[in-house]
Design a protein around this motif. Structure first.
Motif, PDB file in Angstrom:
ATOM      1  N   GLY A  37       0.800  -1.227   0.000  1.00 10.59           N
ATOM      2  CA  GLY A  37       0.000   0.000   0.000  1.00 10.59           C
ATOM      3  C   GLY A  37       0.829   1.272   0.000  1.00 10.59           C
ATOM      4  N   THR A  38       2.005   1.216   0.610  1.00  4.69           N
ATOM      5  CA  THR A  38       2.864   2.405   0.683  1.00  4.69           C
ATOM      6  C   THR A  38       4.018   2.364  -0.319  1.00  4.69           C
ATOM      7  OG1 THR A  38       4.226   1.401   2.406  1.00  4.69           O
ATOM      8  CG2 THR A  38       2.362   2.774   3.129  1.00  4.69           C
ATOM      9  N   ARG A  39       4.063   1.290  -1.106  1.00  3.80           N
ATOM     10  CA  ARG A  39       5.146   1.078  -2.089  1.00  3.80           C
ATOM     11  C   ARG A  39       6.519   1.053  -1.418  1.00  3.80           C
ATOM     12  NH1 ARG A  39       2.087   4.912  -5.907  1.00  3.80           N
ATOM     13  NH2 ARG A  39       0.825   3.431  -7.065  1.00  3.80           N
ATOM     14  N   ASP A  40       6.557   0.418  -0.264  1.00  2.15           N
ATOM     15  CA  ASP A  40       7.788   0.274   0.516  1.00  2.15           C
ATOM     16  C   ASP A  40       8.497  -1.008   0.071  1.00  2.15           C
ATOM     17  OD1 ASP A  40       9.764  -0.054   2.421  1.00  2.15           O
ATOM     18  OD2 ASP A  40       8.380  -0.234   4.117  1.00  2.15           O
ATOM     19  N   VAL A  41       9.338  -0.893  -0.938  1.00  2.00           N
ATOM     20  CA  VAL A  41      10.014  -2.047  -1.525  1.00  2.00           C
ATOM     21  C   VAL A  41      10.943  -2.714  -0.507  1.00  2.00           C
ATOM     22  CG1 VAL A  41      11.596  -2.793  -3.357  1.00  2.00           C
ATOM     23  CG2 VAL A  41       9.827  -1.096  -3.837  1.00  2.00           C
ATOM     24  N   TYR A  42      11.599  -1.927   0.313  1.00  2.82           N
ATOM     25  CA  TYR A  42      12.546  -2.457   1.290  1.00  2.82           C
ATOM     26  C   TYR A  42      11.862  -3.450   2.235  1.00  2.82           C
ATOM     27  CZ  TYR A  42      16.357  -2.464   4.687  1.00  2.82           C
ATOM     28  OH  TYR A  42      17.371  -2.838   5.520  1.00  2.82           O
TER      29      TYR A  42
END
Length: 194
Positions: A37-42
Motif C-alpha cells: 500500500g505504501t510502495r515500501d520495496v525495502y
C-alpha cells in the motif's frame, strides 16, 4: 508511516523464534499488505523472503517459491541496490528450488547470491559460505562432484571456526556432501561441529 511496519516485522521475527509460527506469518502478511500500500520495496522484499521461507518449512514449498520469485523480480526492478535483501531472496529461492528437487533451476539464484556476497565480502562471509555450501549440494545432485567438493572446501575456509547459524548450516551441508561421498568420518566430524 514506516515505523509501525518495521516494528511489526521485528515482532514477526520474535513470534517465529518463540515457535508461534501462525502469529508470525500473520504479522508478515500484515507487513506485506502495508508495504504494498505504501510502495515500501525495502520492507516488502524482506517480508516476502521470510514468509516464503516459512511457508516452505510448513510444507508449502511451491507457495514459498512463488513468493521468492516475486521477491527476486521486485528486487530486479528496483533502482536501489540492497545487497542483503538480494542475498536473502536469491539464496532462499535457490534453497527452496534445491529442496523441491529442481536442481538445475537452483543454480542461477545461488550463483546470483554468491556474486552479491563476494562483492560485499568480508561483511557477508557467513551467508556467502552458506550459499557456497548450498551450491555444492546442487552441483553434487547434478553429478558435478568435483565442483561440489571445491565449493564445500571454499565454504568451510570462509567460516573457519565461527559459531553462528550460517556456520552451523554450512557445516551441515558439508556433512551431507561428505556422507554422499562415503566419507563417514568427515560427515560425523562436521555434524558434531555444526
Amino acid at each position: 508511516r514506516y515505523i509501525a511496519n518495521t516494528i511489526r516485522y521485528k515482532l514477526a521475527g520474535a513470534q517465529f523464534r518463540l515457535g508461534r509460527t501462525a502469529e508470525g506469518e500473520a504479522m508478515l502478511r500484515g507487513v506485506i499488505a502495508h508495504a504494498r500500500g505504501t510502495r515500501d520495496v525495502y520492507s516488502l522484499a524482506a517480508a516476502l523472503a521470510d514468509l516464503g521461507l516459512s511457508r516452505a518449512v510448513q510444507g508449502s514449498i511451491d507457495e514459498g517459491i512463488e513468493m521468492l520469485v516475486e521477491d527476486v523480480a521486485l528486487l530486479q526492478g528496483s533502482r536501489q541496490p540492497w545487497p542483503n535483501h538480494e542475498m536473502q531472496a536469491y539464496g532462499i529461492l535457490g534453497n527452496l528450488l534445491f529442496k523441491a528437487g529442481r536442481f538445475e533451476e537452483a543454480r542461477g539464484p545461488l550463483e546470483a547470491a554468491e556474486s552479491t556476497g563476494r562483492a560485499h565480502s568480508p561483511l557477508t562471509d557467513g551467508v556467502l559460505a552458506l550459499t557456497l555450501s548450498l551450491r555444492a549440494r546442487v552441483e553434487y545432485a547434478l553429478g558435478e562432484s568435483d565442483h561440489a567438493r571445491a565449493l564445500t572446501a571454499d565454504a568451510l575456509t570462509l567460516i573457519g571456526d565461527a559459531r553462528t547459524w550460517p556456520a552451523a548450516s554450512t557445516r551441515h551441508n558439508a556433512a551431507c556432501i561428505a556422507l554422499d561421498d562415503g566419507d563417514l568420518d568427515a560427515a560425523e566430524r562436521l555434524t558434531h561441529e555444526a
